[in-house]
Motif scaffolding. Structure first.
Motif, mmCIF file in Angstrom:
data_model
loop_
_atom_site.group_PDB
_atom_site.id
_atom_site.type_symbol
_atom_site.label_atom_id
_atom_site.label_comp_id
_atom_site.label_asym_id
_atom_site.label_seq_id
_atom_site.Cartn_x
_atom_site.Cartn_y
_atom_site.Cartn_z
ATOM 1 N N TRP A 68 -85.250 -11.958 26.222
ATOM 2 C CA TRP A 68 -86.512 -12.320 25.559
ATOM 3 C C TRP A 68 -87.110 -13.468 26.339
ATOM 4 C CZ3 TRP A 68 -90.498 -10.989 23.004
ATOM 5 C CH2 TRP A 68 -91.306 -11.905 22.338
ATOM 6 N N ASP A 69 -88.336 -13.292 26.812
ATOM 7 C CA ASP A 69 -88.966 -14.282 27.688
ATOM 8 C C ASP A 69 -89.975 -15.179 26.968
ATOM 9 O OD1 ASP A 69 -91.124 -12.556 27.303
ATOM 10 O OD2 ASP A 69 -91.017 -11.714 29.324
ATOM 11 N N ASN A 121 -87.844 -16.573 17.962
ATOM 12 C CA ASN A 121 -86.674 -16.901 18.789
ATOM 13 C C ASN A 121 -87.110 -17.608 20.058
ATOM 14 O OD1 ASN A 121 -86.313 -14.649 17.094
ATOM 15 N ND2 ASN A 121 -84.682 -13.821 18.339
ATOM 16 N N LYS A 122 -86.369 -18.609 20.451
ATOM 17 C CA LYS A 122 -86.639 -19.246 21.733
ATOM 18 C C LYS A 122 -86.243 -18.291 22.848
ATOM 19 C CE LYS A 122 -86.303 -23.990 20.287
ATOM 20 N NZ LYS A 122 -85.692 -25.281 20.455
ATOM 21 N N ALA A 123 -86.941 -18.395 23.971
ATOM 22 C CA ALA A 123 -86.632 -17.557 25.131
ATOM 23 C C ALA A 123 -85.184 -17.801 25.546
ATOM 24 C CB ALA A 123 -87.586 -17.876 26.271
ATOM 25 N N ARG A 124 -84.481 -16.714 25.848
ATOM 26 C CA ARG A 124 -83.071 -16.804 26.236
ATOM 27 C C ARG A 124 -82.919 -16.485 27.720
ATOM 28 N NH1 ARG A 124 -80.225 -13.283 21.647
ATOM 29 N NH2 ARG A 124 -78.741 -13.049 23.334
ATOM 30 N N ILE A 125 -83.659 -17.220 28.544
ATOM 31 C CA ILE A 125 -83.638 -16.990 29.979
ATOM 32 C C ILE A 125 -83.806 -18.309 30.708
ATOM 33 C CG2 ILE A 125 -84.507 -14.623 29.851
ATOM 34 C CD1 ILE A 125 -87.298 -15.778 30.512
ATOM 35 N N GLU A 126 -83.810 -18.242 32.037
ATOM 36 C CA GLU A 126 -83.997 -19.416 32.868
ATOM 37 C C GLU A 126 -85.389 -20.003 32.625
ATOM 38 O OE1 GLU A 126 -83.874 -16.304 34.012
ATOM 39 O OE2 GLU A 126 -81.872 -16.023 34.815
ATOM 40 N N PRO A 127 -85.520 -21.332 32.583
ATOM 41 C CA PRO A 127 -86.818 -21.959 32.275
ATOM 42 C C PRO A 127 -87.977 -21.470 33.133
ATOM 43 C CG PRO A 127 -85.077 -23.592 32.313
ATOM 44 C CD PRO A 127 -84.465 -22.312 32.786
ATOM 45 N N GLN A 128 -87.741 -21.165 34.407
ATOM 46 C CA GLN A 128 -88.840 -20.750 35.272
ATOM 47 C C GLN A 128 -89.400 -19.375 34.915
ATOM 48 O OE1 GLN A 128 -85.649 -21.072 36.247
ATOM 49 N NE2 GLN A 128 -85.098 -19.619 37.843
ATOM 50 N N HIS A 129 -88.676 -18.617 34.076
ATOM 51 C CA HIS A 129 -89.138 -17.282 33.695
ATOM 52 C C HIS A 129 -89.670 -17.224 32.265
ATOM 53 C CE1 HIS A 129 -87.807 -15.590 37.426
ATOM 54 N NE2 HIS A 129 -86.595 -16.049 37.238
#
Length: 195
Positions: A68-69, A121-129
């Protein structure tokens, strides 16, 4: 027609959407007739089929970077020949931000409403994405006034405790819209009396 998603050990970039058809009321099924598998670390998930009031069949699905971005996106293809085992499909197009789990509805006034959630939901990925939606977080609806040619954010509800939303909209006899959404405590609701 049946659609579902799979791929990989869980929810993530290995997910892809599949489509199959049956010519005998579900007793037997075709091999996969269509697979939607975006390139790279983009997942395709939560597909939904809908036959609109004009008879056109839509295949909707969501896409997001990895899991999820923060924005997601509802995508669709259509066919004018849903009775064919191998119909011709339109080019895929992105309709709006969010994730759609339940079918659109055609209102008595002729507008089409599509439930598209921008998850809390907060994004569950690397901050840059991480992506930021232009629409607010919520159990949103987007509207089409031109039979699906264009879609625009109409409104939404930020129901307390909503969890992946999975919302649907019902038009009641009095013209009000009743929105039901998945929450951490069961089913949440919101009502609109102004469309």
């Amino acid at each position: 027609w049946a659609t579902w998603y799979g791929g990989g050990p869980g929810e993530g970039p290995a997910n892809y959407v599949m489509l199959a058809t049956s010519a005998d009321d579900g007793r037997t099924w075709s091999d996969l007739t269509l697979v939607i598998d975006p390139p790279g670390l983009v997942r395709a998930f939560d597909p939904c089929l809908w036959i609109d009031p004009t008879g056109r069949m839509w295949l909707f699905w969501a896409q997001a970077w990895r899991h999820w971005d923060g924005r997601g996106g509802v995508w669709a293809i259509t066919t004018n020949d849903p009775e064919l085992a191998a119909p011709t499909w339109s080019a895929p197009r992105r309709l709006c931000d969010g994730v759609m789990m339940n079918k659109p509805i055609a209102l008595s006034r002729g507008e089409w409403l599509l439930p598209a959630a921008v998850w809390a939901n907060k994004a569950r990925i690397e901050p840059q994405h991480v992506r930021t939606s232009t629409d607010p977080s919520g159990s949103n609806v987007v509207i089409s006034l031109d039979h699906g040619a264009t879609w625009a954010w109409r409104g939404g509800a930020d129901i307390p405790g909503r969890s992946c939303d999975e919302h649907m909209v019902i038009e009641r006899r009095d013209g009000s819209l009743w929105l039901l959404a998945r929450t951490t405590y069961g089913i949440g609701e919101s009502v609109s009396t102004d469309g």
